[in-house]
Write a protein that holds these residues in place. Structure first.
Motif, short mmCIF file in Angstrom:
data_model
loop_
_atom_site.label_atom_id
_atom_site.label_comp_id
_atom_site.label_asym_id
_atom_site.label_seq_id
_atom_site.Cartn_x
_atom_site.Cartn_y
_atom_site.Cartn_z
N VAL A 1 -19.39 46.23 27.36
CA VAL A 1 -19.13 45.00 27.51
C VAL A 1 -18.63 44.94 28.99
N LEU A 2 -18.93 44.24 29.88
CA LEU A 2 -18.62 44.28 31.18
C LEU A 2 -17.62 42.85 31.48
N ALA A 3 -16.77 42.87 32.23
CA ALA A 3 -15.99 41.80 32.41
C ALA A 3 -16.83 40.99 33.34
N ALA A 4 -16.46 39.64 33.32
CA ALA A 4 -17.11 38.74 34.04
C ALA A 4 -16.54 38.70 35.41
N GLU A 5 -17.25 38.44 36.35
CA GLU A 5 -16.88 38.44 37.89
C GLU A 5 -16.86 37.21 38.46
#
Length: 75
Positions: free
Chosen positions: A71-75
């Motif tokens: 899961v990647l943080a939203a940029e």
């Protein structure tokens, strides 16, 4: 269970927890024994109806359950 023929889940056995197929030995039981320092030889000696292949299947199943999407943080 698709992909894990040596692991079974049945609501009538051990409350639906994953077990070594054909036994009432829970996946967590085998993992706890290994974490406690038991070897596959010791486990199969104590539970002659559990094979070395079953112990490997438990580890493979546990590894698959521990895997998750990154899961990647939203940029």
């Amino acid at each position: 269970m698709a992909g894990f023929p040596r692991i079974a889940v049945d609501p009538q056995i051990c409350g639906g927890r994953p077990v070594v197929a054909g036994t009432r030995v829970r996946v967590t039981d085998v993992l706890e024994m290994l974490a406690g320092g038991a070897t596959a030889d010791e486990i199969t000696a104590d539970f002659p109806y559990v094979s070395h292949e079953d112990v490997r299947a438990v580890l493979t199943y546990a590894a698959a359950q521990a895997d998750h999407a990154v899961v990647l943080a939203a940029e």
